[in-house]
Write a protein that holds these residues in place. Structure first.
Motif, mmCIF file in Angstrom:
data_model
loop_
_atom_site.group_PDB
_atom_site.id
_atom_site.type_symbol
_atom_site.label_atom_id
_atom_site.label_comp_id
_atom_site.label_asym_id
_atom_site.label_seq_id
_atom_site.Cartn_x
_atom_site.Cartn_y
_atom_site.Cartn_z
ATOM 1 N N LEU A 185 0.845 -1.185 0.000
ATOM 2 C CA LEU A 185 0.000 0.000 0.000
ATOM 3 C C LEU A 185 0.887 1.244 0.000
ATOM 4 O O LEU A 185 1.743 1.399 0.870
ATOM 5 N N ILE A 195 3.503 2.219 2.732
ATOM 6 C CA ILE A 195 2.927 2.599 4.027
ATOM 7 C C ILE A 195 2.814 1.334 4.870
ATOM 8 O O ILE A 195 3.124 1.321 6.050
ATOM 9 N N ARG A 260 3.842 9.600 6.012
ATOM 10 C CA ARG A 260 3.029 8.806 5.097
ATOM 11 C C ARG A 260 1.687 8.387 5.683
ATOM 12 O O ARG A 260 0.716 8.238 4.963
ATOM 13 N N TYR A 265 -3.669 3.988 11.514
ATOM 14 C CA TYR A 265 -4.009 3.602 10.146
ATOM 15 C C TYR A 265 -3.192 2.377 9.734
ATOM 16 O O TYR A 265 -3.700 1.454 9.089
ATOM 17 N N ARG A 276 -6.905 -9.714 2.811
ATOM 18 C CA ARG A 276 -6.929 -9.807 1.344
ATOM 19 C C ARG A 276 -5.894 -10.804 0.838
ATOM 20 O O ARG A 276 -6.150 -11.562 -0.094
ATOM 21 N N ASP B 769 -11.628 2.861 -1.960
ATOM 22 C CA ASP B 769 -11.565 1.598 -1.233
ATOM 23 C C ASP B 769 -11.974 1.896 0.206
ATOM 24 O O ASP B 769 -11.267 2.596 0.933
ATOM 25 N N GLY B 773 -9.147 3.444 2.345
ATOM 26 C CA GLY B 773 -9.158 4.888 2.150
ATOM 27 C C GLY B 773 -8.411 5.341 0.911
ATOM 28 O O GLY B 773 -8.154 6.528 0.739
ATOM 29 N N THR B 774 -8.073 4.417 0.036
ATOM 30 C CA THR B 774 -7.358 4.809 -1.182
ATOM 31 C C THR B 774 -8.362 5.217 -2.261
ATOM 32 O O THR B 774 -9.456 4.671 -2.345
ATOM 33 N N PRO B 887 -4.483 8.452 2.206
ATOM 34 C CA PRO B 887 -5.416 7.361 2.531
ATOM 35 C C PRO B 887 -5.878 7.383 3.996
ATOM 36 O O PRO B 887 -7.065 7.175 4.267
#
Ligand SMILES: Cc1cc2nc3c(=O)[nH]c(=O)nc-3n(C[C@@H](O)[C@@H](O)[C@H](O)COP(=O)(O)OP(=O)(O)OC[C@H]3O[C@@H](n4cnc5c(N)ncnc54)[C@H](O)[C@@H]3O)c2cc1C
Ligand code: FES
Ligand code: FES
Lengths: 287, 896
Positions: A185, A195, A260, A265, A276, B769, B773-774, B887
């Motif tokens: 990501l 990130i 970043r 988060y 995923r 997303d 958050g993208t 994001p």
């Protein structure tokens, strides 16, 4: 003037290294070394550290398949990995290779350089941790192997002794049919520092997980395996895997706030990316 | 250890280079072999401008040690034309307008060449993967992709591009008049040339945002580095130690005296040969520091004064008041309010500041990248204390500006060094030094409220903007003046109270950046319309159409817009796309999944030229022994003025554009065309060019005793009037001048700030997303009223480039002093971040403009970020208030 040497054999290189009055900086593809120099030069902090260029050492070249492992030489670039015909358990590593920087960096940067540079956001580390890779180190006294998790000690710190050269990465074979995935990501499409990134290698027999190896990068000074999650996954049907990751599995992580993203988060997305990566290919992200 | 010669093959020729083995290949190519087509934007692998082929494989030459190129073959842009595909790719770049400023072009060409050699007909995805490592700040990448995908089609056709016939230049897609040098690598940017024997200059900058300092004894440093020729400090400035945009505000020192006011402020400069400079370490310099507490936007208003002249740290306040906004808001049926905060944005032109200066007797010449040669001339004269006539500015090719090269950077210190030492002196800023020292887009804290009646008609608007203007004035007053005029957007609002204040802090100076503060304001303004539309129950596009300004309307400054108000036409053009994209998004959302789809819209208007101030331009066309010459002082920073002004002048004169010789920029050879900013060159200089062309035509007709319909022809040496050669005893010339009519704003912002406005609306379709958050952009449709598209390809190029910068502003760009000072950590969009763009050109002729044209440079950027936020809101319901929408911020907003 900076002293610069480019030996043509490992033996010569090790001798130069052992005899150097000041420990030289080892140089492979230069994609970390030169940017670091530029950063210093911009603030009038030129580097006068001697350079020992490893790029002409034949012992460091190529990918070789051996009985129970593959040996990836220290001069193997991201592009070579990306384009190599390698068994399925390398898929995560090859996906990482295809996402490092842009094409120019992939053409020049090496996997071993990435490990030796030991950035918390090094894209090569999670996939190799998940493969239980070892780093092969050569010194004048001989060659030794260090498990990758013992090799990278912290942000920009490794277990390489000053008189050693990392010659290769050793990747033990996994079972045929193993599924390996990498999720990265970043905030833009190319040339982006992760990130968060996640690598998983899942080996299954008869639809049940025999062994799951999971690693996360950019969420701690050194990328981490998640042993509790791996244990929880073992024995489950493959399709059940995606639902398993829970916040408590992230205990080994210690993410920080930086330019970043925030720590919170990073924790959150680590879980999302894990789920995923563990989901069956058919359920992969809907467009 | 003496260096041995390293052998390598460069563009097929064997070369021996004697340099240390670790020397960067960029430096070998440029400095040792003179192949300056390979550009340096960062020396760190981040920009790709230095991309060359090493044994056919693309690499960043700045990361390759010379020794690793030994015995290998290097191909640079200079070697490209030798292959059929290379030459075809160059033609494709010219034809498609893929090069704007041209600084990224060599790198792009080389990256594409690697791909095309293996795969002459790649897919778009393959092309993106190949170009992913080269940054372009100008084009938005779309035309580069087009050119790469089409290159194979140019293999057969070896002819030069077709030029428009006499009278047909305006409106044609004529290739750039300065394009060939950009695709061959021959263009000379600031770092590409310098007089033989030039010394090098290195600025010494403050690492602290605020500190007092004192110099100690320089003797030990000079003794340790015998090559060090001179240390220049404030005491050495012959004239005024200050520069700044406004004639009465020269507050930024060339070299600080006792106090540094931002990280990057310049303390002094060292002059010597390159090797000596490169070896000097910061900690060797005799500087003692007293570090002071920096003042930020939180503490600045009314806090400790940073400059005695502005005791409350308020540099300027701009306001527009019409009617009673508060009363109107309280009487409104629907009211919406919003507060947003934006970040510093870096121009990130790929060419860092570079150039040289030399003294010639009692004159000085400065060659550097700039957007404003005549302003540079005034600054250099002031700093040297010499008459303006003693200064000559020769603009280099400019590798991107976007407002950041309006202020002087290295010019004054180079001039001081050259003046005092009487030797040529050059400088090239490293990327990080460029980023810390140059101006930025103002971070803004904005609160805004708006109201409408039950049918959705706007009633009142209130706007309060606090703009962090940093350590020095720069363009702060311009921003504070322009924002309140534009803050309500291109809508009929009966009652307006808008105020913007530029606040001094210890941050980098905020200056001019494409849009002068308006893009930040548009984000707040457009968010309000979405909310009001939703409250009223109106479609978001229809709400805007209902309130859009139309010809005959009066603006909040009391100006009646007589002509060329094309917003409704833009919205009409967008409507079918808007509806189709919304239907697609709804269908995609109905299918479910972690991504939510949304479509957003935003409008903008933009006043062309300076705000309520004179901003003339003069152009000259001559016919004489040196042929047909267009003397054009407007610097082309990639946007295309060299081509557009030529098209205009050519058609006004009635000769083909291909027949002119161009004299560009040089202040000794061209008249003042004003700065390249405020989207003014097409409109203002365009009118001057039309007048110049017309004046020369009149002179020719008079001399030939011919009527107005006479046909002119030019064969390169002789002018024919209706087929008869024109005998010339003396050269003829046509001079054109234009200053757009404006009326200065009064204390309540009433007046005629601009002679004309550009209008636009953009629609953005994207998905978010919901777990990460993208944001994934799918498509942007941009409808722009440009009056008349003098060159549609160039107009589209501006729109694409503006959109790409708008995407950066919206989603990723955040300059944090001390933290994102390179192109590794400061992210600008790459080729994979700009979606497909459809441009719709609306041409509501502006009677004042040349052939009806207005401007496009800044309007392209303004609506993009608001349209993206509108689409994020549409997809997720979340309003983005902290910008950029990284994001984690998007996810936060979704969670709220
Ligand atoms: C524009 C750009 C984008 C990038 N993007 C990414 C990214 O997305 N993800 C990512 O992970 N990385 C990224 N990187 C960094 C990545 O390119 C490097 O980590 C690369 O893999 C390092 O390999 P190298 O051969 O270039 O190493 P070098 O720069 O030559 O060396 C790196 C470090 O390792 C040491 N070293 C190298 N080889 C050896 C050896 N054999 N034995 C002992 N020590 C050694 C060197 O001394 C040095 O400290 C990026 C770099 C750039 C310039
Ligand atoms: S100069 Fe080499 S990548 Fe920027
Ligand atoms: S044209 Fe690409 S950076 Fe200017």
């Amino acid at each position: 003037m900076t002293a610069y040497r480019r030996p043509t054999s490992l033996q010569e290189a090790l001798a130069l290294l052992a005899e150097a009055p000041r420990p030289p900086l080892l140089l492979a593809g230069g994609t970390d070394v030169y940017p670091a120099r530029a950063a210093g030069e911009a603030w009038m902090q030129p580097s006068d550290r001697p350079l020992l260029d490893l790029s002409a050492l034949p012992e460091l070249a190529g990918i070789e398949e051996r009985a129970d492992h593959h040996r990836i030489g220290a001069l193997v670039t991201w592009a070579a990995l990306r384009d190599a015909a390698l068994p399925c358990w390398f898929d995560a590593l090859r996906q990482a290779a295809a996402q490092v920087g842009g094409a120019q960096v992939q053409n020049r940067g090496t996997l071993v350089g990435n490990l030796c540079n030991a950035s918390p956001a090094a894209d090569g580390v999670p996939a190799l941790l998940a493969l239980d890779a070892e780093v092969e180190l050569a010194g004048r006294r001989g060659t030794r192997r260090l498990a990758l998790r013992d090799f990278i000690l912290g942000n920009r710190q490794t277990g390489r002794a000053p008189d050693e050269i990392a010659t290769a990465v050793i990747v033990p074979k996994a079972t045929p049919g193993a599924r390996a995935r990498f999720e990265k990501l970043g905030a833009r499409a190319y040339l982006v520092i992760s990130i968060v990134m996640v690598a998983v290698v899942v080996e299954a027999t008869d639809g049940r997980i025999a062994r799951a190896r999971v690693a996360i990068g950019a969420c701690s000074p050194v990328a981490q395996r998640l042993p509790a999650l791996e244990a929880a996954l073992t024995g489950l049907p493959v399709e059940a895997a995606a639902a398993i990751p829970q916040p408590e599995h992230l205990a080994p992580l210690s993410p920080i706030d930086d330019v970043r993203a925030t720590a919170g988060y990073r924790r959150h997305t680590a879980l999302v990316l894990l789920r995923r990566a563990l989901s069956a290919p058919a359920e992969a992200r809907a467009a | 250890m003496t260096a041995q010669a390293t052998l390598l093959s460069v563009n097929g020729t064997a070369r021996a280079v004697t340099a240390p083995g670790e020397t960067r290949l960029t430096s070998v190519l440029r400095d040792a072999l003179g192949l300056t087509g390979t550009k340096v934007g960062c020396d760190a692998g981040d920009c790709g401008a230095c991309t060359v082929l090493l044994d056919g494989v693309q690499v960043c030459a700045c990361l390759v040690p010379l020794a690793q190129a030994e015995g290998r073959s290097v191909t640079t842009v200079e070697g490209l034309a030798a292959t059929a595909m290379g030459a075809a790719l160059q033609r494709a770049f010219l034809h498609h307008g893929a090069a704007q400023c041209g600084i990224c072009t060599p790198g792009m060409l080389m990256a594409a060449t690697e791909l095309l050699a293996a795969n002459p007909r790649p897919t778009e995805a393959e092309a993106m993967a190949s170009l992913g490592g080269v940054l372009c700040r100008c084009t938005g990448y779309r035309k580069i992709l087009e050119a790469v995908l089409a290159a194979h089609g140019f293999l057969e056709d070896g002819r030069p591009p077709i030029m428009p016939a006499a009278g047909c230049a305006v409106g044609s897609r004529m290739p750039r008049a300065d394009g060939l040098a950009k695709v061959t690598g021959a263009d000379r940017f600031g770092a590409d040339a310098a007089p033989a024997g030039s010394l090098w200059l290195r600025a010494v900058r403050s690492p602290y945002p605020r500190a007092r300092f004192a110099f100690g004894d320089w003797a030990p440093l000079l003794a340790r580095h015998p090559g060090l020729i001179r240390v220049l400090t404030a005491a050495d400035i012959p004239g005024r130690n200050g520069f700044g945009i406004y004639p009465d505000i020269k507050d930024q020192p060339v070299f600080c005296e006792r106090e540094a006011r931002y990280r990057g402020d310049c303390l002094c400069a060292l002059v010597s040969d390159r090797a000596t400079l490169d070896a000097i370490r910061f900690d060797e310099l005799p500087i003692t520091w007293e570090v002071l507490e920096p003042v930020t936007l939180d503490g600045a208003p009314g806090g400790e004064a940073l400059h005695a002249r502005w005791p409350d740290n308020v540099l300027t306040t701009g306001r527009v008041v019409s009617g009673d906004a508060e009363a109107a808001l309280s009487a409104s049926v629907h009211v919406a309010a919003i507060g947003i905060e934006t970040s510093f944005v870096e121009h990130a032109y790929i060419e860092p500041e570079a150039g040289w200066a030399r003294r010639i007797g009692q004159r000085v010449e400065v060659f550097a990248c700039t957007q404003a040669p005549y302003m540079d001339l005034e600054e250099v004269a002031g700093v040297l204390g010499i008459p303006q006539a003693a200064v000559r500015i020769i603009p280099s090719a400019c590798g991107g500006g976007f407002g950041g090269k309006l202020d002087v950077s290295i010019q004054p210190m180079l001039a001081v060094a050259a003046w005092l030492l009487d030797r040529p002196v050059r400088a090239v800023l490293p990327r990080s030094e460029s980023m810390v020292s140059s101006t930025k887009r103002h971070p803004a804290r904005i609160t805004a409220r708006a109201g409408c009646d039950a049918t959705g008609r706007l009633t009142g608007f209130a706007f309060e903007g606090l703009y962090d203007t940093g350590a020095y004035a720069s363009w702060g007053p311009t921003v504070a003046g322009r924002v309140p005029v534009h803050a309500m957007g291109p809508y009929r609002v009966p009652a307006v109270a808008s105020r913007a204040r530029a606040i001094l802090t210890s941050n980098p100076p905020s200056g001019a950046f494409r849009g002068f503060g308006v893009p930040q304001a548009a984000i707040a303004q457009e968010a309000l319309w979405d909310r009001l539309a939703d409250s009223v129950g109106l479609d978001r596009l229809e709400f805007r159409a209902l309130n859009a300004l139309r010809a005959g309307d009066t603006t909040a400054t009391g100006q009646v817009l007589e002509h060329s108000v094309g917003l409704v036409a833009c919205l009409d053009a967008l409507r079918p796309r808007w509806q189709a994209l919304r239907a697609e998004a709804a269908a995609a959302n109905a299918r479910g999944g972690v991504r939510r789809h949304g479509v957003g819209i935003a409008c903008m208007w933009y006043g062309i030229g300076n705000t309520g101030m004179s901003n003339p331009s003069t152009m000259r066309v001559t016919l004489g022994p040196d042929g047909l010459v267009f003397h054009n002082g407007a610097v082309d920073i990639g946007q295309g003025s060299t081509t557009v002004l030529l098209q205009i002048a050519a058609d006004a004169l009635g000769l083909p554009a291909g027949g002119f010789r161009l004299v560009l920029g040089d202040t000794d050879l061209t008249a003042d065309a004003g700065k390249t900013s405020a989207s003014r060159q097409t409109f203002v200089s365009g009118r001057a060019a039309a007048a110049a062309g017309k004046a020369l035509r009149d002179a020719v007709l008079l001399r030939a005793n011919a009527g107005p319909e006479a046909k002119l022809a030019w064969d390169g040496s002789e002018l024919l009037v209706d087929g008869r050669p024109l005998a010339l005893e003396a050269p003829l010339e046509g001079i054109g001048r234009f200053d757009p009519p404006t009326v200065p704003l009064d204390a309540n912002g009433q007046g005629i700030p601009y002679a004309t406005y550009g209008f636009a609306a953009q629609v953005a379709a994207l998905s978010v997303d919901m777990e990460l958050g993208t944001v994934h952009l799918r498509r942007i449709v941009a409808a722009h009223d440009v009056g008349r598209a003098i060159n549609p390809t160039l107009v589209e190029g501006q729109i694409h480039g503006g959109i790409a910068q708008g995407i950066g502003l919206a989603l990723m760009e955040e300059y944090l002093p001390g933290r994102t000072e390179n192109l590794h950590d400061y992210l600008i969009p790459t080729v994979g971040d700009v979606p497909e763009i459809e441009c719709i050109l609306v041409e509501e002729r502006e009677p004042l403009g040349p052939f009806g044209a207005k401007g496009i440079g800044e309007p392209a950027l303004v609506p993009t970020a608001p349209a993206i936020f509108s689409a994020i809101r549409d997809a997720t319901g979340a309003t983005i208030m902290r910008i950029p929408a990284l994001p984690h911020r998007v996810l936060d907003a979704i969670g709220r």
